[in-house]
Write an enzyme that holds these catalytic residues in place. Structure first.
Site, PDB file in Angstrom:
ATOM      1  N   CYS A   2       0.902  -1.229  -0.009  1.00 10.79           N
ATOM      2  CA  CYS A   2      -0.003  -0.061   0.072  1.00 10.79           C
ATOM      3  C   CYS A   2       1.011   1.334  -0.019  1.00 10.79           C
ATOM      4  O   CYS A   2       2.131   1.345   0.080  1.00 10.79           O
ATOM      5  CB  CYS A   2      -0.812  -0.084   1.124  1.00 10.79           C
ATOM      6  SG  CYS A   2      -1.676  -1.547   1.473  1.00 10.79           S
ATOM      7  N   ARG A  27       1.379   2.049  -5.911  1.00  8.29           N
ATOM      8  CA  ARG A  27       1.609   1.017  -4.842  1.00  8.29           C
ATOM      9  C   ARG A  27       0.618   0.214  -4.598  1.00  8.29           C
ATOM     10  O   ARG A  27       0.589  -0.917  -4.186  1.00  8.29           O
ATOM     11  CB  ARG A  27       2.247   1.534  -3.740  1.00  8.29           C
ATOM     12  CG  ARG A  27       3.452   2.441  -3.609  1.00  8.29           C
ATOM     13  CD  ARG A  27       3.883   2.878  -2.407  1.00  8.29           C
ATOM     14  NE  ARG A  27       4.116   2.061  -1.577  1.00  8.29           N
ATOM     15  CZ  ARG A  27       5.413   1.626  -1.377  1.00  8.29           C
ATOM     16  NH1 ARG A  27       6.241   1.758  -2.191  1.00  8.29           N
ATOM     17  NH2 ARG A  27       5.478   0.414  -0.551  1.00  8.29           N
ATOM     18  N   TRP A  75      -3.512  -2.089  -1.277  1.00  8.47           N
ATOM     19  CA  TRP A  75      -3.592  -3.229  -2.235  1.00  8.47           C
ATOM     20  C   TRP A  75      -3.886  -4.348  -1.174  1.00  8.47           C
ATOM     21  O   TRP A  75      -3.411  -4.577  -0.366  1.00  8.47           O
ATOM     22  CB  TRP A  75      -2.036  -3.455  -2.638  1.00  8.47           C
ATOM     23  CG  TRP A  75      -1.996  -4.738  -3.794  1.00  8.47           C
ATOM     24  CD1 TRP A  75      -2.207  -4.344  -4.986  1.00  8.47           C
ATOM     25  CD2 TRP A  75      -1.977  -5.996  -3.394  1.00  8.47           C
ATOM     26  NE1 TRP A  75      -2.020  -5.351  -5.592  1.00  8.47           N
ATOM     27  CE2 TRP A  75      -1.822  -6.395  -4.915  1.00  8.47           C
ATOM     28  CE3 TRP A  75      -1.695  -6.692  -2.367  1.00  8.47           C
ATOM     29  CZ2 TRP A  75      -1.750  -7.863  -5.002  1.00  8.47           C
ATOM     30  CZ3 TRP A  75      -1.445  -8.003  -2.508  1.00  8.47           C
ATOM     31  CH2 TRP A  75      -1.572  -8.616  -4.028  1.00  8.47           C
ATOM     32  N   ASN A 101       0.921  -0.037   6.086  1.00 13.55           N
ATOM     33  CA  ASN A 101       1.184  -0.672   4.913  1.00 13.55           C
ATOM     34  C   ASN A 101       1.901  -2.070   5.460  1.00 13.55           C
ATOM     35  O   ASN A 101       3.002  -1.719   6.108  1.00 13.55           O
ATOM     36  CB  ASN A 101       2.216  -0.055   4.012  1.00 13.55           C
ATOM     37  CG  ASN A 101       3.012  -0.841   2.791  1.00 13.55           C
ATOM     38  OD1 ASN A 101       2.295  -1.634   2.536  1.00 13.55           O
ATOM     39  ND2 ASN A 101       4.077  -0.231   2.682  1.00 13.55           N
ATOM     40  N   GLY A 102       1.426  -3.181   5.124  1.00 14.71           N
ATOM     41  CA  GLY A 102       2.239  -4.442   5.407  1.00 14.71           C
ATOM     42  C   GLY A 102       1.027  -5.454   6.023  1.00 14.71           C
ATOM     43  O   GLY A 102       0.093  -5.392   5.457  1.00 14.71           O
ATOM     44  N   GLU A 488      10.701 -11.936 -20.878  1.00 12.25           N
ATOM     45  CA  GLU A 488      10.253 -10.407 -20.130  1.00 12.25           C
ATOM     46  C   GLU A 488       9.140 -10.001 -21.117  1.00 12.25           C
ATOM     47  O   GLU A 488       8.232  -9.569 -20.676  1.00 12.25           O
ATOM     48  CB  GLU A 488      11.514  -9.896 -20.179  1.00 12.25           C
ATOM     49  CG  GLU A 488      11.417  -8.270 -19.795  1.00 12.25           C
ATOM     50  CD  GLU A 488      10.725  -7.840 -18.594  1.00 12.25           C
ATOM     51  OE1 GLU A 488      10.162  -6.883 -18.596  1.00 12.25           O
ATOM     52  OE2 GLU A 488      10.587  -8.819 -17.854  1.00 12.25           O
ATOM     53  N   LYS A 492       5.632  -8.697 -19.849  1.00 15.47           N
ATOM     54  CA  LYS A 492       4.931  -7.360 -20.129  1.00 15.47           C
ATOM     55  C   LYS A 492       3.528  -7.436 -20.684  1.00 15.47           C
ATOM     56  O   LYS A 492       2.635  -6.976 -20.157  1.00 15.47           O
ATOM     57  CB  LYS A 492       5.941  -6.663 -21.040  1.00 15.47           C
ATOM     58  CG  LYS A 492       7.013  -6.217 -20.475  1.00 15.47           C
ATOM     59  CD  LYS A 492       7.007  -4.852 -19.596  1.00 15.47           C
ATOM     60  CE  LYS A 492       7.107  -5.436 -17.897  1.00 15.47           C
ATOM     61  NZ  LYS A 492       8.120  -6.097 -17.476  1.00 15.47           N
ATOM     62  N   GLU A 495       1.246  -8.859 -17.905  1.00 13.61           N
ATOM     63  CA  GLU A 495       0.680  -7.942 -16.881  1.00 13.61           C
ATOM     64  C   GLU A 495      -0.065  -6.634 -17.295  1.00 13.61           C
ATOM     65  O   GLU A 495      -0.627  -6.139 -16.342  1.00 13.61           O
ATOM     66  CB  GLU A 495       2.039  -7.602 -16.030  1.00 13.61           C
ATOM     67  CG  GLU A 495       2.996  -6.692 -16.604  1.00 13.61           C
ATOM     68  CD  GLU A 495       4.204  -6.573 -15.614  1.00 13.61           C
ATOM     69  OE1 GLU A 495       5.340  -6.666 -16.173  1.00 13.61           O
ATOM     70  OE2 GLU A 495       4.009  -6.586 -14.382  1.00 13.61           O
ATOM     71  N   HIS A 511       9.513 -29.739 -27.758  1.00 13.21           N
ATOM     72  CA  HIS A 511       9.057 -30.582 -26.688  1.00 13.21           C
ATOM     73  C   HIS A 511       7.746 -30.232 -26.067  1.00 13.21           C
ATOM     74  O   HIS A 511       7.363 -30.787 -25.164  1.00 13.21           O
ATOM     75  CB  HIS A 511      10.383 -30.136 -25.709  1.00 13.21           C
ATOM     76  CG  HIS A 511      11.579 -30.564 -26.454  1.00 13.21           C
ATOM     77  ND1 HIS A 511      12.242 -31.829 -26.641  1.00 13.21           N
ATOM     78  CD2 HIS A 511      12.721 -29.760 -26.963  1.00 13.21           C
ATOM     79  CE1 HIS A 511      13.456 -31.585 -27.322  1.00 13.21           C
ATOM     80  NE2 HIS A 511      13.569 -30.297 -27.374  1.00 13.21           N
ATOM     81  N   LYS A 610       3.392  -1.718  -7.621  1.00 14.40           N
ATOM     82  CA  LYS A 610       4.720  -1.669  -8.038  1.00 14.40           C
ATOM     83  C   LYS A 610       5.798  -2.346  -7.218  1.00 14.40           C
ATOM     84  O   LYS A 610       6.852  -2.951  -7.791  1.00 14.40           O
ATOM     85  CB  LYS A 610       5.100  -0.117  -8.163  1.00 14.40           C
ATOM     86  CG  LYS A 610       6.519   0.344  -8.731  1.00 14.40           C
ATOM     87  CD  LYS A 610       6.515  -0.162 -10.181  1.00 14.40           C
ATOM     88  CE  LYS A 610       8.126  -0.016 -10.671  1.00 14.40           C
ATOM     89  NZ  LYS A 610       7.826  -0.555 -11.844  1.00 14.40           N
TER      90      LYS A 610
END
Ligand code: AGP
Length: 615
Positions: A2, A27, A75, A101-102, A488, A492, A495, A511, A610
């Site tokens: 958060c 965040r 969040w 936050n946590g 990567e 991208k 997400e 395979h 983030k």
């Protein structure tokens, strides 16, 4: 994950808190809330949704005056995103108010005990338990707020950055941190509190970053005292001058922070090697490496730990470091590393890569590696972050603030730092010929302008995006240095556009994954001239023979792949080892445009944040 903001001073707190929350919204953006104190009333407004929703609601349901305020953008971890689980939370008496936050891991047994003592809870959150625990301690032991917070925090397990206000003691805000970041902005007879400095950068450039297990009572007209939560030991506050400026954290005319940050790469790659890379004299100067050169040169192996995009940068580094220095490298997901009881010795070097410097799993993996005697070197982007302070030494990427949740410029600047480290070690070990060594230095110095040239493919990427924006799956293929780039690129797209995508070593196709190929499957193949070109061409032919739609990233002037592929994006030529710095750019642009065309919130994708400051 958060964002928290606080203000105590002579200005109106509301605009500072609201603007601060908007700056921290990357965040977490499930819900938002704030508390204002106007000398008489403790006023709260909170809502599910974005800070803009809070702005609208707060103007309706409270008077927005008051020179003390705390705020939160969430969040969700404990309790679904809704109004009642939004922060701030208030104690049963209505006197104490908290933003957090946590995660408080042992909140359930504490809640049970408090319920036995008559406390009632309106939300499902761990945070509401914490504020009532503080109240219980305050009442039972008749303590002042600061002391009560300290005693309560010594009873909880977990991670936190908190701001606590007590309307019975309205001239102070008590703050504390363990695991989650917290910065205090020091102004003229005013203080700003936030998860990072972006909410107060325009008011002051003097910041104190609280260390783990520290707390402070922020009071006007009194010097700021910082204490260790465990033993009440006083700690001298270290005020540091912030380097960033406001312009860096604004969109600068771009539609999204992500696009701005993609276009910032030529400059930030240059900033990252400025003063470190001297191609004409053949020097690479990185103090973190120079001061610990022996450790690196005598290392049995290098272990790289990271998460997400930083882990992909670690994979590129594995190829570069092993090729240039012949030091064995292993790359580990930090979250797996810390729980699999890894074999680590004092002859191991651990490199921890993190943009935010706050990722909980990486931080914990660092602590484990240190306990087992390894030397831990950090590659971070945020100055003063927890990881930059937890590691023995390190090197900063100079990407500037990265606000878009999808990491872009941090990835290329991480690769730049790790490549310079590999070159410096290769020179010391003599594992690269002098001509190769100088060639790589010169090529690295040319990368920023080649990235600028690659950014000119933006329109082609946008055109290709308009063709595949409705795809439901996508495959990314690369070989060697560009296998991590394929991973990567897939990350991208996943997400920010929510399209299912997977990256694979091109040869792995046969395979299994080749079974997915049909005329509806776009396959992005990274096929630069340098590296395993011929092998990649035959992989492209295999896909073509199954009617897959091929989008190929090729070196300018390529004709062979152009014949085979449905679309090509051309990039300037460079060596295989440096090619990830160019091949990743069109993949960033492609995922960006697909997400925009699908109407996705590019800078704040759903369910993400983030920096992941909880496990
Ligand atoms: C990447 O776009 C994501 N934001 C995420 O995977 C990120 O790379 C990961 O959470 C690691 O973050 P860090 O680099 O700040 O440690």
């Amino acid at each position: 994950m958060c964002g928290i903001v606080g203000y105590i001073g002579h200005r109106e707190a509301y605009p500072i808190v609201i603007k601060g929350l908007k700056r921290l919204e990357y965040r977490g953006y499930d819900s938002a809330g704030l508390m204002l104190y106007d000398g008489e009333n403790l006023k709260i407004s909170k809502t599910k949704g974005k800070v803009s929703d809070l702005e609208e609601k707060s103007n309706l349901d409270i008077t927005i005056n008051g020179t003390i305020g705390i705020g939160h953008t969430r969040w969700a971890t404990h309790g679904v995103p809704n109004d009642v689980n939004s922060h701030p939370h208030v104690s049963n008496s209505g006197d104490l108010c908290i933003v957090h936050n946590g995660i408080i891991e042992n909140y359930e047994p504490i809640k049970k005990e408090l319920i036995k003592r008559g406390y009632v809870f309106s939300s499902d959150t761990d945070t509401e338990v914490l504020v009532n625990l503080i109240e219980e301690v305050q009442k039972k032991e008749n303590l002042k707020l600061g002391k009560a917070v300290q005693v309560a925090l010594n009873q909880v397990v977990g991670a936190y950055a908190i701001c606590v206000f007590d309307k019975k003691k309205p001239d102070e805000i008590v703050v504390a941190r363990l695991g989650s970041p917290l910065a205090i902005g020091v102004g003229e007879n005013e203080f700003f509190i936030a998860s990072d400095a972006t909410p107060f950068i325009e008011y002051t450039s003097n910041a104190i970053y609280l260390e783990d297990e520290e707390m402070a009572i922020v009071r006007l007209a009194k010097p700021l005292k910082i204490r260790r939560i465990k033993d009440d030991q006083l700690v001298d506050p270290y005020i540091q001058e912030l380097q960033m400026n406001l312009e860096q954290i604004e969109k600068g005319g771009y539609d999204h922070f992500m696009l701005k940050e993609i276009y910032e790469q030529p400059n930030v790659i240059k900033d990252t090697y400025r003063g470190r890379l001297h191609a004409n004299t053949g020097l690479i100067q990185m103090s973190g490496i120079e001061d610990n050169l022996d450790k690196f040169l005598n290392a049995d192996r290098i272990l790289i730990i990271a998460c997400g995009t930083s882990w992909h940068a670690g994979l590129v580094a594995e190829y570069v470091i092993e090729e240039f220095t012949r030091i064995p490298v292993e790359v580990e997901y930090a979250s797996e590393f810390r729980y699999r009881n890894p074999i680590i010795t004092s002859k191991d070097i651990v490199i921890a890569i993190s943009q935010s410097g706050e990722t909980a799993d990486t931080l914990a993996a660092i602590k484990l590696a240190k306990e087992k005697g390894a030397f831990v070197f950090g590659v971070c982007n945020v100055v003063g972050s927890s990881i930059s302070r937890e590691t023995h030494a390190g090197a900063y990427t100079h990407a500037g603030p990265e606000i878009g949740v999808a990491s872009t410029k941090a990835f290329t600047t991480q690769i730049t730092v790790l490549t310079m480290m590999a070159l410096r070690l290769a020179k010391a070990k003599g594992t690269l010929s002098t001509s190769d060594y100088f060639r790589y230095l010169q090529e690295l110095e040319l990368i920023p302008e080649k990235v600028t040239e690659t950014l000119e493919t933006n329109d082609i990427a946008k055109k290709i995006a308009s063709i595949y924006k409705d795809a439901s799956n996508c495959l990314y293929l690369g070989r060697g240095y560009n296998f991590p780039v394929a991973l990567e690129g897939a990350l991208k797209l996943k997400e920010i556009s929510y399209i299912h995508a997977e990256g694979y070593p091109a040869a792995e196709m046969k395979h299994g994954p080749i079974a997915l190929i049909d005329e509806k499957m776009p396959v992005i193949v990274i096929a630069p001239k340098q590296g395993h070109y011929d092998k990649v061409v035959s992989n492209i032919q295999e896909i073509k023979s199954r009617s897959g739609k091929i989008i190929a990233i090729v070196t300018k002037g390529d004709s062979q792949v152009k014949e085979l592929a449905d679309h090509v994006i051309e990039i300037p030529e460079t060596s295989d080892a440096l090619s990830p710095l160019l091949t990743t750019i069109p993949l960033q642009l492609l995922s960006y445009h697909i997400a925009v065309l699908r109407g996705c919130n590019v800078d704040q994708p759903r369910n993400l944040a983030k920096s992941v400051t909880v496990e």
